[in-house]
Motif scaffolding. Structure first.
Motif, short mmCIF file in Angstrom:
data_model
loop_
_atom_site.label_atom_id
_atom_site.label_comp_id
_atom_site.label_asym_id
_atom_site.label_seq_id
_atom_site.Cartn_x
_atom_site.Cartn_y
_atom_site.Cartn_z
N LEU A 37 3.36 -68.24 33.70
CA LEU A 37 4.46 -69.08 32.97
C LEU A 37 5.16 -69.72 34.28
O LEU A 37 5.16 -71.06 34.40
N THR A 38 5.65 -69.00 35.18
CA THR A 38 6.29 -69.76 36.38
C THR A 38 5.66 -70.31 37.33
O THR A 38 6.01 -71.35 37.69
N GLU A 39 4.31 -69.96 37.43
CA GLU A 39 3.38 -70.74 38.32
C GLU A 39 2.98 -72.15 37.78
O GLU A 39 2.78 -73.15 38.42
N SER A 40 3.22 -72.30 36.31
CA SER A 40 2.64 -73.65 35.76
C SER A 40 4.18 -74.39 35.54
O SER A 40 4.03 -75.26 34.70
N GLY A 41 5.33 -73.99 36.04
CA GLY A 41 6.54 -74.67 36.01
C GLY A 41 7.43 -74.59 35.11
O GLY A 41 8.58 -75.30 35.03
N HIS A 42 7.32 -73.67 34.38
CA HIS A 42 8.18 -73.17 33.33
C HIS A 42 9.43 -72.25 34.15
O HIS A 42 9.24 -71.47 34.96
N LEU A 43 10.61 -72.37 33.58
CA LEU A 43 11.68 -71.54 34.04
C LEU A 43 11.72 -70.65 33.03
O LEU A 43 12.15 -70.57 31.94
N VAL A 44 11.78 -69.25 33.63
CA VAL A 44 11.66 -68.14 32.72
C VAL A 44 12.75 -67.02 32.85
O VAL A 44 13.24 -66.74 34.19
N ARG A 45 13.43 -66.53 31.80
CA ARG A 45 14.52 -65.70 31.76
C ARG A 45 13.84 -64.49 31.07
O ARG A 45 13.72 -64.68 29.99
N VAL A 46 13.80 -63.38 31.86
CA VAL A 46 13.46 -62.06 31.18
C VAL A 46 14.44 -61.43 30.66
O VAL A 46 15.38 -61.26 31.19
N VAL A 47 14.05 -60.68 29.45
CA VAL A 47 15.40 -60.07 28.73
C VAL A 47 14.53 -58.83 28.16
O VAL A 47 13.95 -58.81 26.90
N PRO A 48 14.30 -57.88 29.02
CA PRO A 48 13.59 -56.57 28.61
C PRO A 48 14.72 -55.66 27.60
O PRO A 48 15.79 -55.78 27.67
N THR A 49 13.93 -54.88 26.77
CA THR A 49 14.91 -53.66 26.18
C THR A 49 15.02 -52.57 27.02
O THR A 49 14.36 -52.62 28.10
N ALA A 50 15.79 -51.82 26.79
CA ALA A 50 16.20 -50.60 27.65
C ALA A 50 15.10 -49.75 27.66
O ALA A 50 14.51 -49.28 28.77
N SER A 51 14.26 -49.55 26.50
CA SER A 51 12.87 -48.94 26.69
C SER A 51 11.75 -49.46 27.62
O SER A 51 11.15 -49.01 28.21
N ALA A 52 11.91 -50.89 27.59
CA ALA A 52 10.91 -51.78 28.39
C ALA A 52 11.11 -51.33 29.84
O ALA A 52 10.18 -51.27 30.70
N LEU A 53 12.35 -51.05 30.25
CA LEU A 53 12.66 -50.85 31.78
C LEU A 53 12.35 -49.37 32.25
O LEU A 53 12.14 -49.23 33.30
N ARG A 54 11.85 -48.60 31.13
CA ARG A 54 11.08 -47.67 31.67
C ARG A 54 9.74 -47.57 32.09
O ARG A 54 9.07 -46.54 32.53
N PHE A 55 9.04 -48.58 31.51
CA PHE A 55 7.76 -48.90 32.11
C PHE A 55 7.62 -49.82 33.25
O PHE A 55 6.82 -49.76 34.26
N VAL A 56 8.49 -50.84 33.38
CA VAL A 56 8.62 -51.87 34.25
C VAL A 56 10.02 -52.27 34.67
O VAL A 56 10.95 -52.48 33.66
N GLY A 57 10.41 -52.05 36.06
CA GLY A 57 11.90 -52.01 36.19
C GLY A 57 12.43 -53.55 36.61
O GLY A 57 11.42 -54.54 36.58
N SER A 58 13.61 -53.75 36.65
CA SER A 58 14.39 -55.17 36.77
C SER A 58 13.85 -55.79 38.02
O SER A 58 13.56 -57.17 37.96
N ALA A 59 13.59 -55.15 39.05
CA ALA A 59 13.24 -55.70 40.11
C ALA A 59 12.00 -56.38 40.12
O ALA A 59 11.98 -57.64 40.76
N THR A 60 10.98 -56.07 39.40
CA THR A 60 10.04 -56.68 39.23
C THR A 60 9.91 -57.92 38.70
O THR A 60 9.37 -59.04 39.05
N PHE A 61 10.63 -57.99 37.70
CA PHE A 61 10.89 -59.13 36.52
C PHE A 61 11.73 -60.07 37.47
O PHE A 61 11.38 -61.20 37.38
N GLU A 62 12.36 -59.63 38.23
CA GLU A 62 13.40 -60.95 39.06
C GLU A 62 12.86 -61.32 40.26
O GLU A 62 12.70 -62.36 40.59
N ALA A 63 11.88 -60.53 40.77
CA ALA A 63 10.86 -60.96 41.86
C ALA A 63 9.98 -62.11 41.23
O ALA A 63 9.64 -63.20 42.11
N LEU A 64 9.57 -61.87 40.28
CA LEU A 64 8.40 -63.02 39.73
C LEU A 64 9.02 -64.11 39.00
O LEU A 64 8.58 -65.12 39.12
#
Length: 415
Positions: A37-64
């Motif tokens: 999505l970001t590479e095709s020009g969309h501005l993306v705000r990631v909103v994970p649940t607390a449980s999602a962050l047990r699988f993927v950390g905030s730093a990964t979503f913020e970097a991407l």
């Protein structure tokens, strides 16, 4: 020189997408959805649940995404994120959408930032389920999905395949590329995925047939199968039970679609005639070879010193004409025509003549040539109706053109 104000103006023209991430093992695939999505020009705000962050950390979503990640309603309180995110988004995508998250959305619960965002969103919302088969098929989940769809939420059909552990079945998160394609479709046409094909059985052919000359050579064409696959993908997400007869297409199976693989025109003909009797809509989008060699060499033909013998060809059966002639009353048949203009007429002239000869209800007409129709990501053309109506299909992604074709088919079915 780029100024801060010009940067903001450029940003404001880009679609705002909220990517919600539920707490399932498929959360890692959200990273690929985000990247595409970001590479095709969309501005993306990631909103994970607390449980999602047990699988993927905030730093990964913020970097991407290049944007901060918020997970609760008490961060940046003056900005009122639990309201603003939904109000300003052009699209909300939740991938994966777990059974728990779907239940909360169906019942209007709002106990975190993501569920608050779903309540305030007035843009298209796409929920992409991922869960075990038993959970997806449970009556509670089915009722929740039906409730959300009745409210206009797009709940995608899940894929089939490997689940957590050794289990396999329906409930797998679709391929990230397919999720992004559905997202782009909803951004282009927010009404592109109604459930107007519920209960309909749809048969589609796609790709290009190959007529063998010897064990290593064949006569073929340039069809990639992308348009037929887009038709199958969109039909499944509009509620149809879809069978796709794919000829030599090197593409991933669309979620919720049963794929039958074939090679030659004879194989495609056999499958289409076999399955047509069970279908309400038949779409012949495959590029079928008009001719095949009379004789196939049992061994690889050698170059040798002498010139080769002339290649003797014979005509293949016209599968579309056979499908029209043998259809049950009420079945809608859609044909495809790839044409070029010549001294006898332009593309539309040839398309109208083909519609008359074939006798189908709709004909999708494409002008082909270098960079047109075959092996491209987008398409354009005309939709020709048997009653004489004609509709221009403007240049757009193939999934968007597919949605316009299904609008026409749906109107005929409901008439």
């Amino acid at each position: 020189m780029t100024t801060p104000s010009s940067s903001r103006a450029a940003e404001s023209r880009s679609p705002e997408v909220v990517l919600g991430v539920g707490g399932g093992i498929a959360a890692y695939k959200a990273c690929e959805v985000l990247r595409r999505l970001t590479e095709s020009g969309h501005l993306v705000r990631v909103v994970p649940t607390a449980s999602a962050l047990r699988f993927v950390g905030s730093a990964t979503f913020e970097a991407l995404s290049g944007r901060p990640v918020h997970t609760d309603v008490f961060t940046d309180v003056p900005e009122v994120p639990h309201v603003r995110l939904g109000q300003t988004a052009d699209l909300v995508v939740v991938a994966p959408a777990t059974a728990d998250l779907i239940a909360k959305a169906a019942n209007g619960l709002a106990d975190d930032l993501l569920t608050n965002t779903l309540l305030t969103a007035r843009c298209p919302v796409l929920l992409v389920p991922a869960m075990h088969t038993e959970m997806w098929e449970h009556p509670a989940t089915r009722a929740n999905v039906a409730t959300l769809r009745a409210r206009g939420v797009v709940v995608a059909e899940p894929a089939s395949g490997r689940l957590t552990g050794a289990d396999t079945g329906r409930g797998r998160l679709p391929d990230p590329a397919e999720i992004v394609e559905l997202a782009r479709l909803l951004l282009a046409r927010r009404d592109a995925l109604p459930r107007d094909l519920d209960g309909r059985r749809v048969l589609i052919s796609a790709g290009g047939t190959r007529e063998p000359l010897d064990p290593v050579r064949f006569l073929g064409n340039r069809s990639s199968g992308r348009q037929g696959y887009a038709l199958a993908r969109v039909a499944a997400q509009r509620g149809a039970e879809v069978t796709l007869v794919a000829a030599n297409a090197d593409l991933p199976d669309p979620a919720g679609v049963h794929v039958v693989r074939v090679g030659s025109a004879a194989e495609l003909r056999a499958q289409m005639l076999r399955l047509a009797d069970e279908s309400d809509v038949v779409v012949m989008s495959a590029a079928v070879a008009d001719f095949r060699p009379v004789n196939r060499a049992e061994h690889k033909m050698k170059k040798g010193a002498a010139d080769p013998d002339a290649l003797e060809l014979t005509r293949n059966p016209d599968i579309l004409v056979e499908l029209v002639a043998g259809r049950r009353p009420g079945v809608v048949v859609v044909g495809f025509a790839a044409e070029t203009g010549d001294v006898s007429g332009d593309v539309l002239h040839h398309g109208r003549e083909k519609l008359r000869r074939k006798g189908c209800d709709l004909l999708v007409l494409n002008e082909v040539g270098e960079g047109r129709a075959f092996e491209t990501e987008d398409n354009e053309g005309w939709l020709l109706y048997a009653d004489g109506r004609e509709q221009t299909l403007p240049r757009a992604a193939k999934s968007e053109l597919a949605s316009m074709v299904w609008d026409g088919v749906s109107a005929l079915l409901h008439a």
